[in-house]
Design an enzyme around this catalytic site. Structure first.
Site, PDB file in Angstrom:
ATOM      1  N   GLU A   1     -75.250  -8.010   3.577  1.00  0.00           N
ATOM      2  CA  GLU A   1     -75.557  -6.586   3.342  1.00  0.00           C
ATOM      3  C   GLU A   1     -76.236  -5.959   4.567  1.00  0.00           C
ATOM      4  O   GLU A   1     -77.282  -5.317   4.469  1.00  0.00           O
ATOM      5  CB  GLU A   1     -76.413  -6.397   2.093  1.00  0.00           C
ATOM      6  CG  GLU A   1     -75.640  -6.611   0.809  1.00  0.00           C
ATOM      7  CD  GLU A   1     -76.326  -6.040  -0.429  1.00  0.00           C
ATOM      8  OE1 GLU A   1     -77.158  -5.123  -0.296  1.00  0.00           O
ATOM      9  OE2 GLU A   1     -76.027  -6.533  -1.528  1.00  0.00           O
TER      10      GLU A   1
ATOM     11  N   ASN B   1     -73.526 -14.930  -5.275  1.00  0.00           N
ATOM     12  CA  ASN B   1     -73.540 -14.250  -6.566  1.00  0.00           C
ATOM     13  C   ASN B   1     -73.180 -15.210  -7.701  1.00  0.00           C
ATOM     14  O   ASN B   1     -72.475 -14.841  -8.644  1.00  0.00           O
ATOM     15  CB  ASN B   1     -72.586 -13.044  -6.548  1.00  0.00           C
ATOM     16  CG  ASN B   1     -73.261 -11.795  -6.016  1.00  0.00           C
ATOM     17  OD1 ASN B   1     -74.361 -11.437  -6.453  1.00  0.00           O
ATOM     18  ND2 ASN B   1     -72.642 -11.127  -5.054  1.00  0.00           N
TER      19      ASN B   1
ATOM     20  N   ASP C   1     -74.830 -15.153   0.124  1.00  0.00           N
ATOM     21  CA  ASP C   1     -75.111 -14.685  -1.223  1.00  0.00           C
ATOM     22  C   ASP C   1     -73.823 -14.933  -2.009  1.00  0.00           C
ATOM     23  O   ASP C   1     -72.846 -14.209  -1.865  1.00  0.00           O
ATOM     24  CB  ASP C   1     -75.471 -13.199  -1.206  1.00  0.00           C
ATOM     25  CG  ASP C   1     -75.680 -12.630  -2.597  1.00  0.00           C
ATOM     26  OD1 ASP C   1     -75.450 -13.348  -3.589  1.00  0.00           O
ATOM     27  OD2 ASP C   1     -76.062 -11.444  -2.702  1.00  0.00           O
TER      28      ASP C   1
END
Length: 573
Positions: free
Chosen positions: A313, A462, A460
């Protein structure tokens, strides 16, 4: 006459500071070079000449330009140039213009410009002489962050030609509280270093930086100054990462690697109305502002003294304007891969005195699945499930893969992978397809292109430890009847067995959470390592639950993201 000229030139060389510079910019591949000098009358001349043109033509053009006199004199109309009686004034004679090489001899006027204008040569225009500075260090941009906090490092962003930040000179000044008699600011020298951390005593005062560009040959160009937009503000006090820094005060030794994986919360997601009112209503609005969070993030990352930093991100502008200048100052080189059709993506940084970049192998999952022969078997399986296949291809997720080589031991190489998988809670089947593509691609790099090199896979994902994706990564396989194949209902069922050959371990284990927001907390982030080649030397403990929840949840005034960085020390077996 030539003997006198040569003697005068030698005397001038004994005191080169007495000569004004003639700045020449000449780059291979560009058709023209430029020459800039200031004449004795104070007017500036800036000429563009073909690199292949004979020197004599360039000297003649300088002579004609110098004969015009100060600035606008050459642009006056014929009427303005006429005398009181209407008679034209006689044009001034052009000065003699010559170029002398480094050894003191006149340069042949048939020499091409690109070869003639060498650093250290002397240009003579009439009685004036100029020291030629070819491609001198020059700053093209110098900026300070808009937000300055006491106790947090201030890292200037700079762009330069023919210069490197590590060779530049930096001098910081702080504003004196008592202004000058005329009301203007009085500046007091504060430090002489690239990165300056203002103390609490400077709260309320502005900062100024004077930077002199330099290169490896210890040549220095014209300095440039910049002042902060506003004063230094008070910091937030102790942050969640401060206790962790006590364990990472020094970089790892030879043979060890400190790795960081961190979703830093893209500004594109932090600054929406939905984020402020639904996702993070507990967070003070100013603490969601990019400039504020970047102060915290730069201090946090710098304090880990990491060798590898994998970020998710990362806004494209944040990478270029904030992270690269800051982490470069702390010895890290950065690589960026933007997501498909997005403004954010992945960044991998590596310590330049420990690693060099050998190659990059980034892919977009959807594109690789469709066009790469490596994924033909998976592609054929997925053809039986067109709805799921279309959903996978619509996702913007990417995989960043970098092969690094040890600076001290070229035989030691490592494959560093970084990703951010699909986020939706019901997207377990999509994540399984994405991770299958990722692991097949990493296998191609680490087994086929660079046989036998160890893998560090950060990101990440998730995926919690109970998910199919986590189980697949750790165990090496997943059954066709796993419940995640129907994570979004029967309509999107896609049953298929998958396998991979790696033996991967979660280096930081399975923390209770790496993401902590008001409506959710769980472990989503991991640093997976190749157990055959690497082992864990140290895990830097995550912040305590009390620290994480001191302001209810994340992000907060003392933590810049809704995720928590994973940090560990690894070593080769």
């Amino acid at each position: 006459m030539w003997r006198r000229l040569r003697s005068a030139l030698q005397r001038l060389r004994a005191a080169p500071a007495a000569m004004e510079p003639a700045v020449v910019r000449c780059l291979p591949g560009e058709p023209k070079l430029s020459v800039r000098l200031v004449l004795p009358d104070g007017s500036t001349r800036h000429l563009q000449r073909d690199q292949e043109e004979p020197l004599g033509r360039a000297l003649a053009r300088i002579a004609a330009s110098a004969a015009k006199g100060p600035g606008k004199a050459g642009k006056k109309s014929k009427k303005a140039r006429a005398g009181p009686a209407g008679e034209g004034a006689e044009a001034p004679a052009a000065p003699a213009v010559r170029l002398f090489g480094v050894g003191g001899d006149a340069v042949c006027e048939e020499t091409p410009n690109a070869l003639a204008w060498q650093d250290g040569a002397v240009l003579q225009v009439g009685d004036a002489r100029y020291r030629v500075e070819r491609n001198p260090p020059a700053l093209t941009e110098l900026r300070l962050p808009r937000s300055l906090l006491a106790g947090f490092p201030v890292c200037p962003a700079l762009s330069a030609e023919f210069a490197a930040p590590r060779h530049c000179l930096f001098r910081w000044y702080r504003e004196r509280r008592e202004p000058a008699a005329d009301g203007g600011a009085v500046w007091v020298e504060a430090a002489a270093e690239r990165v300056f951390t203002p103390g609490a005593a400077l709260v309320g005062l502005r900062l100024k930086l004077r930077c002199t560009p330099g290169d490896a040959a210890r040549r220095f160009g014209a300095p440039r100054e910049v002042q902060s937009d506003g004063p230094v503000e008070a910091g937030p006090g102790p942050c969640t990462f401060d206790p962790r820094h006590l364990l990472t005060g020094r970089p790892c030794g030879e043979g060890s690697v400190r790795a960081v994986s961190y979703n830093i919360l893209a500004d594109a997601y932090a600054q929406t109305e939905f984020s402020r009112t639904v996702l993070y209503p507990y967070c003070a609005p100013y603490a969601l502002e990019l400039d504020y969070r970047q102060n915290l993030l730069k201090k946090e990352l710098a304090g880990y003294n990491a060798d590898l930093v994998c970020l998710q991100e990362v806004d494209k502008s944040v990478f270029a304007d904030s992270l690269v200048p800051a982490l470069d100052a702390f010895g890290l080189e950065g690589l960026f891969r933007i997501k498909e059709k997005q403004h954010e993506g992945l960044a991998t940084f590596y310590r330049r005195d420990k690693f060099g970049l050998l190659s990059r192998h980034d892919v977009a999952f959807g594109e690789a699945l469709v066009s790469d022969p490596l994924h033909q078997e998976l592609r054929e399986k997925l053809d039986a499930y067109p709805l799921v296949r279309e959903k996978v291809l619509q996702r913007s997720s990417v995989l960043q893969v970098s092969v690094l080589q040890s600076v001290t031991d070229p035989s030691r190489k490592i494959c560093v992978a970084n990703t951010h998988l699909y986020w939706h809670p019901k997207g377990g089947n999509i994540r399984l397809i994405q991770i299958a593509v990722a692991l097949t691609h990493i296998k191609h790099v680490a087994w086929d292109l660079y046989p036998g090199i160890p893998v560090i896979f950060c990101g990440d994902f998730n995926s919690t430890p109970s998910s199919g994706t986590y189980s697949f990564i750790k165990s090496g396989g997943i059954a066709e009847d796993h419940e995640d194949w129907v994570s979004n209902g029967e309509e999107e069922r896609c049953n298929m067995p998958l396998s991979h050959p790696f033996k991967l371990l979660s280096a930081c284990g399975e923390p209770a959470y790496t993401n902590y927001v008001g409506g959710f907390h769980g472990c989503l982030d991991y640093i997976f390592i190749d157990q055959n080649s690497l082992e864990v030397e140290q895990i830097i403990p995550l912040p305590s639950h009390e620290e994480v929840t001191a302001h209810q949840a994340l992000p907060s005034v003392t933590h810049p993201s809704d995720h928590i960085a994973l940090v560990c020390d690894l070593k080769w077996k």
